[in-house]
Scaffold this active site. Structure first.
Site, mmCIF file in Angstrom:
data_model
loop_
_atom_site.group_PDB
_atom_site.id
_atom_site.type_symbol
_atom_site.label_atom_id
_atom_site.label_comp_id
_atom_site.label_asym_id
_atom_site.label_seq_id
_atom_site.Cartn_x
_atom_site.Cartn_y
_atom_site.Cartn_z
ATOM 1 N N CYS A 3 0.828 -1.216 0.000
ATOM 2 C CA CYS A 3 0.000 0.000 0.000
ATOM 3 C C CYS A 3 0.865 1.271 0.000
ATOM 4 O O CYS A 3 0.733 2.111 -0.900
ATOM 5 C CB CYS A 3 -0.971 -0.023 1.178
ATOM 6 S SG CYS A 3 -0.236 -0.546 2.738
HETATM 7 N N1 LIG Z 1 -4.214 -4.746 5.100
HETATM 8 C C1 LIG Z 1 -3.723 -4.023 4.103
HETATM 9 O O1 LIG Z 1 -4.050 -2.827 3.930
HETATM 10 C C2 LIG Z 1 -2.754 -4.638 3.132
HETATM 11 C C3 LIG Z 1 -2.386 -3.883 2.009
HETATM 12 C C4 LIG Z 1 -1.490 -4.438 1.081
HETATM 13 C C5 LIG Z 1 -0.991 -5.713 1.289
HETATM 14 N N2 LIG Z 1 -1.343 -6.403 2.395
HETATM 15 C C6 LIG Z 1 -0.773 -7.749 2.563
HETATM 16 O O2 LIG Z 1 -1.781 -8.705 2.261
HETATM 17 C C7 LIG Z 1 -1.606 -9.872 3.078
HETATM 18 C C8 LIG Z 1 -2.893 -10.121 3.849
HETATM 19 O O3 LIG Z 1 -3.144 -8.992 4.680
HETATM 20 P P1 LIG Z 1 -4.486 -8.802 5.517
HETATM 21 O O4 LIG Z 1 -4.421 -7.439 6.078
HETATM 22 O O5 LIG Z 1 -5.653 -9.229 4.709
HETATM 23 O O6 LIG Z 1 -4.201 -9.899 6.679
HETATM 24 P P2 LIG Z 1 -5.147 -10.472 7.779
HETATM 25 O O7 LIG Z 1 -6.340 -9.562 7.924
HETATM 26 O O8 LIG Z 1 -4.294 -10.721 8.963
HETATM 27 O O9 LIG Z 1 -5.613 -11.901 7.156
HETATM 28 C C9 LIG Z 1 -4.736 -12.960 6.959
HETATM 29 C C10 LIG Z 1 -5.469 -14.139 6.277
HETATM 30 O O10 LIG Z 1 -4.527 -15.177 5.979
HETATM 31 C C11 LIG Z 1 -4.950 -16.445 6.509
HETATM 32 N N3 LIG Z 1 -3.733 -17.134 6.968
HETATM 33 C C12 LIG Z 1 -2.896 -16.779 7.979
HETATM 34 N N4 LIG Z 1 -1.857 -17.652 8.065
HETATM 35 C C13 LIG Z 1 -2.061 -18.580 7.081
HETATM 36 C C14 LIG Z 1 -1.340 -19.750 6.670
HETATM 37 N N5 LIG Z 1 -0.196 -20.116 7.286
HETATM 38 N N6 LIG Z 1 -1.833 -20.473 5.646
HETATM 39 C C15 LIG Z 1 -2.985 -20.114 5.022
HETATM 40 N N7 LIG Z 1 -3.714 -19.014 5.365
HETATM 41 C C16 LIG Z 1 -3.251 -18.268 6.388
HETATM 42 C C17 LIG Z 1 -5.925 -16.072 7.633
HETATM 43 O O11 LIG Z 1 -6.929 -17.060 7.779
HETATM 44 P P3 LIG Z 1 -6.741 -18.386 8.663
HETATM 45 O O12 LIG Z 1 -5.688 -18.105 9.686
HETATM 46 O O13 LIG Z 1 -8.098 -18.657 9.234
HETATM 47 O O14 LIG Z 1 -6.311 -19.458 7.674
HETATM 48 C C18 LIG Z 1 -6.557 -14.779 7.124
HETATM 49 O O15 LIG Z 1 -7.666 -15.077 6.295
HETATM 50 C C19 LIG Z 1 -0.404 -9.579 4.001
HETATM 51 O O16 LIG Z 1 0.746 -10.164 3.471
HETATM 52 C C20 LIG Z 1 -0.303 -8.058 3.980
HETATM 53 O O17 LIG Z 1 1.011 -7.596 4.209
HETATM 54 C C21 LIG Z 1 -2.231 -5.916 3.312
#
Ligand SMILES: NC(=O)c1ccc[n+]([C@@H]2O[C@H](COP(=O)([O-])OP(=O)(O)OC[C@H]3O[C@@H](n4cnc5c(N)ncnc54)[C@H](OP(=O)(O)O)[C@@H]3O)[C@@H](O)[C@H]2O)c1
Length: 344
Positions: A150
């Site tokens: 982001c």
């Molecule tokens: N939030 C933002 O604004 C943003 C912006 C750009 C990029 N990102 C990137 O996008 C990614 C996701 O971010 P988010 O904010 O959506 O994270 P989040 O809200 O913490 O969600 C993480 C998701 O991943 C799953 N997960 C966690 N560990 C896992 C594993 N070992 N195997 C399979 N699934 C797993 C979780 O579900 P379960 O644990 O139930 O499987 C959950 O659905 C990150 O790498 C982050 O850096 C985020």
């Protein structure tokens, strides 16, 4: 119809992918994973999606089911795509990774910033950095796409016109950036609690944030050489939004900066260069896949200020990921992404 799988469907970027794909006429979500919510229906977990995914339930990630999809999005913490992407690619499935796993081209640098060895260095040669405004042609032919972060999206789009034109002193760039709290994900953390993040603002990771090497990698390409960047992120009490205030020294006062920015982004469907003198607001891009930019030269001096805003969950993550899907499958780049921001 493009058959889509999503790994990490319960996180903020996962549910944002579901929201955007619900109105996509050429994509259908066939698999959505969550280990903690396996068996729960999407509509039960996210009532805003009722009526869109009534027969879809979360399931445990399984490479066989995911490998039957045309494309799989990873909306997971770093390290997960490292372990699963190789198998999916071997099955002929394309991968669009929203995490940082394939954003840095240097595996050792990745290991330094993420505190663990790179889990799939052999795939880096296939990884295309998914910033369409820079890499549209490579995205068309990619099989593994690393969706930019982001802060890196807002910051690179703001600096690119100045650096590509060789106008700015690339050795002294400053990015003063603010993020909404959803940028930290949905996982429980004290710093993200309402009482901790509300009514307050703070800088963090001034010594070095993980997005720094990603931003400098992109700016180096634009400048055609080394860059010196000071990047200071801040946490602000809003749910969505990134506001990047960027500073660069541009000694040549004869150049029409407004015209430069307008020309650079004239053909870009998701970059809006605002009229001279504007101050873009994060709320104007809330929910929309847009980067809104304004360029200023205060008091006619040699320090140029660029203001760049995005929604961290849309142009900063899931919207940009869908934009990549559209390019990758030869679809109209705007499909599923043409709605305006939510204001107020
Ligand atoms: N939030 C933002 O604004 C943003 C912006 C750009 C990029 N990102 C990137 O996008 C990614 C996701 O971010 P988010 O904010 O959506 O994270 P989040 O809200 O913490 O969600 C993480 C998701 O991943 C799953 N997960 C966690 N560990 C896992 C594993 N070992 N195997 C399979 N699934 C797993 C979780 O579900 P379960 O644990 O139930 O499987 C959950 O659905 C990150 O790498 C982050 O850096 C985020």
């Amino acid at each position: 119809m493009v058959k889509v799988g999503i790994v990490g469907g319960t996180g903020y970027t996962g549910v944002e992918l579901l929201r955007l794909l619900a109105s996509h006429p050429q994509a259908e979500v066939a698999v959505i994973t969550s280990r903690s919510e396996a068996g729960t229906s999407v509509a039960d977990m996210y009532p805003n999606l009722r009526g869109h995914y009534d027969n879809l339930c979360f399931s445990v990630p399984d490479t066989k089911t995911l490998g039957a999809c045309d494309v799989v999005f990873f909306a997971t913490p770093h390290g997960v795509a490292h372990s699963l992407a190789g198998e999916l690619l071997a099955a002929g499935t394309k991968v669009i990774d929203l995490s940082a796993d394939f954003r840095l081209q240097d595996a050792e640098e990745w290991a330094k910033w993420y505190g663990q060895p790179h889990g799939a260095p052999e795939l880096l040669k296939d990884a295309v950095y998914g910033l369409p405004e820079v890499n549209r042609e490579q995205i068309r032919n990619a099989r593994l796409i690393a969706v930019p972060g982001c802060y890196p999206t807002a910051t690179q789009l703001g600096f690119l016109p100045l650096l590509e034109a060789g106008l700015a002193d690339a050795s002294r760039l400053i990015a003063d950036c603010k993020s909404g709290v959803s940028g930290a994900g949905r996982g429980a953390a004290v710093g993200s609690l309402f009482c901790e993040a509300g009514e307050s603002m703070k800088a963090y990771s001034v010594k070095g944030h993980r997005h720094l090497p990603e931003i400098t990698q992109g700016l180096r390409r634009a400048a055609g050489g080394d860059v010196g960047l000071t990047f200071v992120p801040h946490l602000t009490p809003m749910i969505r939004g990134i506001h990047s205030t960027l500073y660069a020294t541009v000694v040549d006062k004869a150049v029409d900066l407004q015209a430069l920015f307008e020309k650079r982004y004239a053909d870009e469907p998701f970059v809006d260069v605002m009229p001279a003198g504007s101050h873009p607001e994060t709320r104007s891009v809330r929910g929309a896949n847009v980067c809104r930019i304004a360029v200023h030269r205060p008091q006619g001096g040699d320090l140029v200020v660029v203001l760049s805003v995005i929604d961290n969950l849309v142009k900063g993550a899931s919207g940009q990921a869908v934009q990549n899907l559209n390019i990758l499958f030869g679809l109209d780049e705007r499909l599923g992404l043409s709605h305006a921001g939510m204001l107020p």
